[in-house]
Design a protein around this motif. Structure first.
Motif, PDB file in Angstrom:
ATOM      1  N   UNK A   1       0.865  -1.200  -0.082  1.00  0.00           N
ATOM      2  CA  UNK A   1       0.059  -0.045  -0.020  1.00  0.00           C
ATOM      3  C   UNK A   1       0.718   1.052   0.131  1.00  0.00           C
ATOM      4  N   UNK A   2       0.359   2.503  -0.633  1.00  0.00           N
ATOM      5  CA  UNK A   2       1.303   3.403  -1.075  1.00  0.00           C
ATOM      6  C   UNK A   2       0.556   4.558  -1.102  1.00  0.00           C
ATOM      7  N   UNK A   3       1.090   5.857  -0.493  1.00  0.00           N
ATOM      8  CA  UNK A   3       0.746   7.290  -0.737  1.00  0.00           C
ATOM      9  C   UNK A   3       1.860   8.101  -0.566  1.00  0.00           C
TER      10      UNK A   3
ATOM     11  N   UNK B   1      -6.486  -3.220   8.703  1.00  0.00           N
ATOM     12  CA  UNK B   1      -6.618  -1.737   9.458  1.00  0.00           C
ATOM     13  C   UNK B   1      -5.208  -0.761   9.453  1.00  0.00           C
ATOM     14  N   UNK B   2      -4.290  -1.720   8.600  1.00  0.00           N
ATOM     15  CA  UNK B   2      -3.072  -0.978   8.530  1.00  0.00           C
ATOM     16  C   UNK B   2      -2.506  -1.122   6.922  1.00  0.00           C
ATOM     17  N   UNK B   3      -1.536  -0.801   6.675  1.00  0.00           N
ATOM     18  CA  UNK B   3      -0.958  -0.433   5.467  1.00  0.00           C
ATOM     19  C   UNK B   3      -0.412  -1.851   4.961  1.00  0.00           C
ATOM     20  N   UNK B   4      -1.111  -2.652   4.132  1.00  0.00           N
ATOM     21  CA  UNK B   4      -0.450  -3.774   3.830  1.00  0.00           C
ATOM     22  C   UNK B   4       0.935  -3.944   3.345  1.00  0.00           C
ATOM     23  N   UNK B   5       1.878  -4.856   3.651  1.00  0.00           N
ATOM     24  CA  UNK B   5       3.128  -5.079   2.922  1.00  0.00           C
ATOM     25  C   UNK B   5       3.405  -6.490   3.019  1.00  0.00           C
TER      26      UNK B   5
END
Length: 346
Positions: A219-221, A255-259
Motif C-alpha cells: 500500500x502506498x501514498x 486496518x494497516x497499510x499492507x506489506x
C-alpha cells in the motif's frame, strides 16, 4: 570473349542486416563485464493513481503538478555505466492494448518487471482496472512464451517458482507469471477512512490476486513518507537488485497499510475460501463491494482529435508528436529484438 558474371543468390544486405551480423561477429570477443545490464519496469494501472508522482520521486524530480501522461512515457536512469534501468509508464488502460507490447519486447521477459498500481480511493473500480491491466500483460507474455522453445519456458517457470520460494506448498494452486509483479494499492491516505468491512474485503481481494500470480503487495501514498520510501526502494530492488527486500515489515492487518513480500502469504491466511481462480476472486469482491461493470457493447466514442470542433493547436501537436515517437519505437522494435537475441559470451 566476355566472362560470365554470376548473380548473387541472396538479396543485398540492408544496413540493419549488416549491423546484426557485425554484432554477432564482435560479441564473442566482448568481455562480459563491459556489457551494460539493463532492466525494465513497466508502471501501469488506474488513471490518476499517482504513477507519475512515484516515478518522479524515484528520479528525485519534484513537480508540484505533474502533467497527465500521454499514451506511453519513457524514463531511464543509471547506477553506473554497467547498470541501466528503463521505466515505462502507461497513461491509461483504455484502448491501449497495442502499447503493452513495447515495454515487454524491448528488453525481453528476462529483464522485465511490472508495478501495477490500483486506486484504493475508488474501490468500485478495482476489478475492472486490475483485469484490464493483468490481461494486457498476460496476453503479450503468453505470445512471447509460445514462440519460445521448451527450454526457455522451463527456465521462466523455475525462476517464478524461486521467486516465491521453490518449496512453497501451494505452488500447484498458483498461476505464476514469468516476471515479477508488484501490486500497489495507491492513495492509501484516502482509503484509511473507508468502512472496516469495505477495507477487509478490498484487502482480501488484493492479497488473493497477488498470491495467485506470485506477486507482492504494497500500500502506498505519496503523502505518507514511510510508504513512499518503501515504493522507491522497491523500484531500486527491481532495477538494480538492492535492497534485497525493500519491505521492512510483513503486514496483513486490513486496518494497516499492507506489506507482503513475494511468497510470504497463503490461501489459509487470506480467507477460508481456499485456492481460487482470478475470475472467482473478482466475483467474491463484487458480492461485498459492488464493482462498476464495463459495457463492451456500447458504440465506440468518436475520437475528439478528429473532430474539428475539439481542435486545440498545442495539444494536437503534442499528441501528434507522441504518436510519431511511438510509431518510430515500434518500427525499431524488430531490430532491437534481433540484437537482444544475439548470444552473449558465457
Amino acid at each position: 570473349m566476355l566472362e560470365k558474371v554470376e548473380k548473387p543468390t541472396h538479396q543485398q544486405e540492408t544496413i540493419q542486416d549488416i549491423a546484426v551480423r557485425l554484432l554477432k561477429e564482435q560479441v564473442c570477443t566482448l568481455p562480459i563485464e563491459k556489457i551494460p545490464k539493463e532492466q525494465t519496469i513497466f508502471v501501469l494501472g488506474s488513471k490518476c493513481v499517482g504513477k507519475s508522482t512515484a516515478i518522479n520521486k524515484f528520479f528525485d524530480r519534484e513537480y508540484t503538478n505533474p502533467k497527465p501522461t500521454l499514451a506511453l512515457e519513457y524514463s531511464y536512469g543509471r547506477r553506473s555505466q554497467k547498470q541501466v534501468l528503463n521505466i515505462w509508464e502507461l497513461g491509461s488502460l483504455k484502448s491501449s492494448s497495442q502499447l503493452f507490447e513495447l515495454p515487454l519486447r524491448m528488453q525481453g521477459i528476462e529483464h522485465f518487471s511490472s508495478v501495477l498500481m490500483l486506486d484504493l480511493s475508488q474501490p468500485q473500480c478495482l476489478w475492472s482496472d486490475l483485469e484490464e491491466a493483468f490481461n494486457g500483460l498476460k496476453k503479450v507474455s503468453d505470445q512471447m512464451l509460445d514462440s519460445s522453445d521448451d527450454g526457455v519456458r522451463e527456465r521462466y517457470r523455475n525462476r517464478a517458482a524461486e521467486r516465491i520460494k521453490k518449496n512453497h506448498n501451494e505452488i500447484s494452486t498458483l498461476d505464476l507469471q514469468p516476471f515479477p509483479i508488484v501490486l500497489v494499492g495507491g492513495k492509501y491516505d484516502l482509503f484509511i477512512d473507508q468502512e472496516p468491512e469495505t477495507k477487509m474485503h478490498v484487502c482480501r481481494f488484493l492479497r488473493s490476486v497477488a498470491h495467485l500470480v506470485g506477486g507482492s503487495l504494497l500500500f502506498y501514498s505519496s503523502k505518507l513518507p514511510k510508504l513512499a520510501k518503501t515504493l522507491r526502494d522497491t523500484f531500486n530492488h527491481l532495477g538494480f537488485g538492492s535492497p534485497t527486500n525493500p519491505f521492512r515489515s510483513h503486514t496483513v492487518d486490513f486496518n494497516d497499510a499492507l506489506s507482503i513480500w513475494f511468497g510470504t502469504d497463503s490461501w489459509d491466511n487470506i480467507s477460508n475460501a481456499g485456492p481460487q481462480y482470478l475470475k472467482d476472486i473478482g466475483a467474491e469482491l463484487n458480492k461485498h463491494v459492488p464493482q462498476l461493470q464495463v459495457n463492451l457493447n456500447i458504440e465506440p466514442v468518436k475520437e475528439p482529435a478528429n473532430d474539428a470542433g475539439f481542435r486545440e493547436g498545442i495539444i494536437d501537436e503534442m499528441r501528434s508528436q507522441k504518436m510519431e515517437e511511438l510509431k518510430l519505437m515500434l518500427k525499431q522494435l524488430d531490430l532491437r529484438v534481433q540484437f537482444e537475441n544475439v548470444g552473449l559470451p558465457k
